[in-house]
Design an enzyme around this catalytic site. Sequence first.
Site, PDB file in Angstrom:
ATOM      1  N   LYS A  22       0.832  -1.205   0.000  1.00  0.00           N
ATOM      2  CA  LYS A  22       0.000   0.000   0.000  1.00  0.00           C
ATOM      3  C   LYS A  22       0.868   1.257   0.000  1.00  0.00           C
ATOM      4  CE  LYS A  22      -1.696   1.790   3.894  1.00  0.00           C
ATOM      5  NZ  LYS A  22      -1.868   3.235   4.180  1.00  0.00           N
ATOM      6  N   CYS A 118      -4.701   8.840   9.706  1.00  0.00           N
ATOM      7  CA  CYS A 118      -4.883   8.171  10.984  1.00  0.00           C
ATOM      8  C   CYS A 118      -4.577   9.101  12.159  1.00  0.00           C
ATOM      9  CB  CYS A 118      -3.964   6.954  11.079  1.00  0.00           C
ATOM     10  SG  CYS A 118      -4.516   5.563  10.098  1.00  0.00           S
ATOM     11  N   ASP A 126       6.149  19.472   7.756  1.00  0.00           N
ATOM     12  CA  ASP A 126       7.117  20.560   7.611  1.00  0.00           C
ATOM     13  C   ASP A 126       8.393  20.120   6.913  1.00  0.00           C
ATOM     14  OD1 ASP A 126       7.607  19.016   9.937  1.00  0.00           O
ATOM     15  OD2 ASP A 126       8.870  20.580  10.790  1.00  0.00           O
ATOM     16  N   ASP A 308       4.741   0.130  12.064  1.00  0.00           N
ATOM     17  CA  ASP A 308       3.474  -0.383  11.551  1.00  0.00           C
ATOM     18  C   ASP A 308       3.229  -1.846  11.904  1.00  0.00           C
ATOM     19  OD1 ASP A 308       2.578   1.971  10.506  1.00  0.00           O
ATOM     20  OD2 ASP A 308       3.114   1.529   8.429  1.00  0.00           O
TER      21      ASP A 308
END
Length: 423
Positions: A22, A118, A126, A308
């Site tokens: 993804k 999320c 930035d 993750d």
Amino acid sequence: MDRIVVTGNGPLSGQIPIAGAKNACLTLMPATLLSDEPLTLTNAPRLSDIRTMTTLLQSLGAEVSSLNGGQVLAMSSHGLNNHTADYDIVRKMRASILVLGPMLARDGHAIVSLPGGCAIGARPVDLHLKALEAMGAELDLRDGYVHAKVPGGLKGAVIDFPMVSVGATENALMAATLAKGTTVLKNAAREPEIVDLARCLRKMGAQIEGEGTSEITIQGVDRLHGATHPVVTDRIELGTYMLAPAIAGGEVELLGGRMELVAAFAERLDAAGVSVTETDKGLKVARKNGRVRAVDVVTEPFPGFPTDLQAQMMALLCFAEGTSVLEERIFENRFMHAPELMRMGAKIDVHGGTATVTGVEKLKGAPVMATDLRASVSLILAGLAAEGETVVSRVYHLDRGYERVEEKLRNVGAKIERVSGDG
């Protein structure tokens, strides 16, 4: 809204095919904006985030066609007619900011909404903006949008990121391909998704060296052409499904898995008593003997342990013998799954960026709520070995990052179904 119902059903056995990444696909798709020739991606995952990026690119005037059941994306940006990435689309997904660098590089101006995504911390953009400013972009933030222009075109620069940022590396890398002169990205992200992007851009005619290391050098070219590129295997989906037999027992082969994508993660699994072996088709995973052992985990940029996979690893450690400490160094506020696991009987103590997990022999199914993408699948994994029924609500998070979860787990023996209704 849909819910996922999981009932503990004993050991798993069989094969799970791993989709394209993804995070890689969401980065590769905006690369079409760099050329007026077609870019075709194969091995694309079929996810709601991919549909959101498709909608965003189409809103800019790009053509995007989904072929072969969604596994091929045929794109062309020869007719761009809009340079404003609207809030209503961008707010749904942080990766939307990745259209900024390519549009600025190709046409010298862009207006992009500040992104959403999320709720796992501030995750500011930035670093993206400072990198583009270093290349000559003039930026004005007003009314929630980045108004960017570069009248004379982007120019090569030395960009030394103060901290490793995957997204900022990707945005700067794409922008630099069409900048005048040489750009050097220092303290660049090293993730496989960065390497995959560089390989695709090189196929399009970009001159890039050093991807996969902390210093990437890009020699700008006048134009890029079309290409066809396969999306790299999703290492996060791979790691997630590696945990299924570790938690539920049994043995599962992950088709398309490669050890170099998950080396740090596999090392922690081995320390916990889970066997990971390479096969001709991918990786085979099985619990070695009885209960897994407690291990400590620290999330780090690649090649370290991925943030993750932290929530999913916590689900495993809830069943471990002993006490584990998980330290989250990438994102703040990323232990929101802990209270939900505790509803199932887990013993977890969270203090700031550290979670202490004392393993228990069993969890009990309960109604739980997904708070973000990876948290949602951690609850499903826990449910595979919990007594009784676990009902996971708010699974729209899940659909952003995992395709056909129920089907893939059912095919290896899990008792799992999706039900419609409030959630």
